[in-house]
Design a protein around this motif. Structure first.
Motif, PDB file in Angstrom:
ATOM      1  N   SER A 112       0.795  -1.186   0.140  1.00 62.25           N
ATOM      2  CA  SER A 112      -0.156  -0.182   0.096  1.00 62.25           C
ATOM      3  C   SER A 112       0.679   1.316  -0.135  1.00 62.25           C
ATOM      4  CB  SER A 112      -0.911   0.038   1.387  1.00 62.25           C
ATOM      5  OG  SER A 112      -0.392  -0.177   2.392  1.00 62.25           O
ATOM      6  N   ASP A 113       0.259   2.325  -0.415  1.00 67.02           N
ATOM      7  CA  ASP A 113       1.096   3.642  -0.256  1.00 67.02           C
ATOM      8  C   ASP A 113       0.618   4.487   1.090  1.00 67.02           C
ATOM      9  OD1 ASP A 113       2.295   2.790  -2.781  1.00 67.02           O
ATOM     10  OD2 ASP A 113       0.727   4.063  -3.934  1.00 67.02           O
ATOM     11  N   VAL A 114       1.549   5.232   1.264  1.00 64.24           N
ATOM     12  CA  VAL A 114       1.159   6.410   2.230  1.00 64.24           C
ATOM     13  C   VAL A 114       1.900   7.465   1.914  1.00 64.24           C
ATOM     14  CG1 VAL A 114       3.110   5.610   4.013  1.00 64.24           C
ATOM     15  CG2 VAL A 114       1.110   6.793   4.931  1.00 64.24           C
ATOM     16  N   ARG A 115       1.315   8.648   2.055  1.00 63.76           N
ATOM     17  CA  ARG A 115       1.805  10.066   1.841  1.00 63.76           C
ATOM     18  C   ARG A 115       2.400  10.471   3.001  1.00 63.76           C
ATOM     19  NH1 ARG A 115       2.395  13.342  -2.166  1.00 63.76           N
ATOM     20  NH2 ARG A 115       0.743  12.370  -3.539  1.00 63.76           N
ATOM     21  N   TYR A 140       3.042   3.927  10.473  1.00 64.22           N
ATOM     22  CA  TYR A 140       3.320   3.214   8.869  1.00 64.22           C
ATOM     23  C   TYR A 140       2.928   1.662   8.867  1.00 64.22           C
ATOM     24  CZ  TYR A 140       4.850   8.087   7.577  1.00 64.22           C
ATOM     25  OH  TYR A 140       5.235   9.319   7.652  1.00 64.22           O
ATOM     26  N   ASP A 173      -0.693   1.478   9.200  1.00 62.01           N
ATOM     27  CA  ASP A 173      -1.495   1.756   8.017  1.00 62.01           C
ATOM     28  C   ASP A 173      -1.222   0.611   7.138  1.00 62.01           C
ATOM     29  OD1 ASP A 173      -1.998   4.137   8.940  1.00 62.01           O
ATOM     30  OD2 ASP A 173      -0.127   5.239   7.915  1.00 62.01           O
TER      31      ASP A 173
END
Length: 145
Positions: A13-16, A36, A39
Motif C-alpha cells: 500500500s501507499d502512504v503520503r 506506517y 497503516d
C-alpha cells in the motif's frame, strides 16, 4: 504428493508523508514508522478479509505484544512511500507481520516486525487459534486443503 502451500502472503500500500509526521528538518520522526506499520497492516487486512472489524465480528481483538523497527534511510515530507506488509504463518495462536517501507526511488528506508495475539473481547487470551482465523488461513491458501 502433498500440495505446496505458501507460508506467507503480502500486500503493498501507499502512504503520503504528512507535514505533522516530520521534524523541523522535514524528515519523518522515527516514532511514526510504527504508525506506517499500522497503516500497512490495516490495508493488508482490508485487502485479504481479516481486518480489525472482521476480527471484532468474531468477538476477538489482536493487540500487539511485540514490535521492532530498523531505520535505514529517511523519508521526507511529501514523499509517497510504499509499505509492503507480509503475514508470516505460524502454528501458534498469533499473527506475525513483517514490513518493508520503501521511498519513491524504491530504496528500503525501514524494516520491522510486529506480533499480535488473539484476545476475546471479554479480555480472555486465546491459547488456540480461533476457528474464524483457521477458516481465513484456509481461504487464503495458507493451509493444506
Amino acid at each position: 504428493m502433498p500440495s505446496k502451500v505458501k507460508k506467507e502472503i503480502s500486500f503493498t500500500s501507499d502512504v503520503r508523508v504528512r507535514f505533522t509526521e516530520c521534524d523541523p528538518l522535514g524528515i519523518v520522526w522515527h516514532g511514526n514508522y510504527i504508525q506506517y506499520f499500522e497503516d500497512g497492516r490495516e490495508a493488508f487486512g482490508r485487502h485479504h478479509g481479516i481486518s480489525y472489524l472482521d476480527q471484532k465480528t468474531h468477538n476477538f481483538s489482536t493487540p500487539i505484544v511485540k514490535s521492532s523497527c530498523e531505520h535505514k534511510l529517511p523519508l521526507r515530507y511529501g514523499d509517497v512511500a510504499k509499505i509492503k506488509t507480509t503475514y508470516i504463518d505460524s502454528a501458534a495462536a498469533k499473527m506475525i507481520f513483517k514490513y518493508e517501507i520503501m521511498n519513491p526511488e524504491g530504496q528500503v528506508v525501514c524494516t520491522g516486525q510486529t506480533v499480535q495475539v488473539f484476545v476475546e473481547l471479554d479480555g480472555d487470551l486465546s491459547l488456540v487459534i480461533p476457528e474464524f482465523f483457521m477458516e481465513w488461513k484456509q481461504k487464503v491458501r495458507l493451509l493444506d486443503e
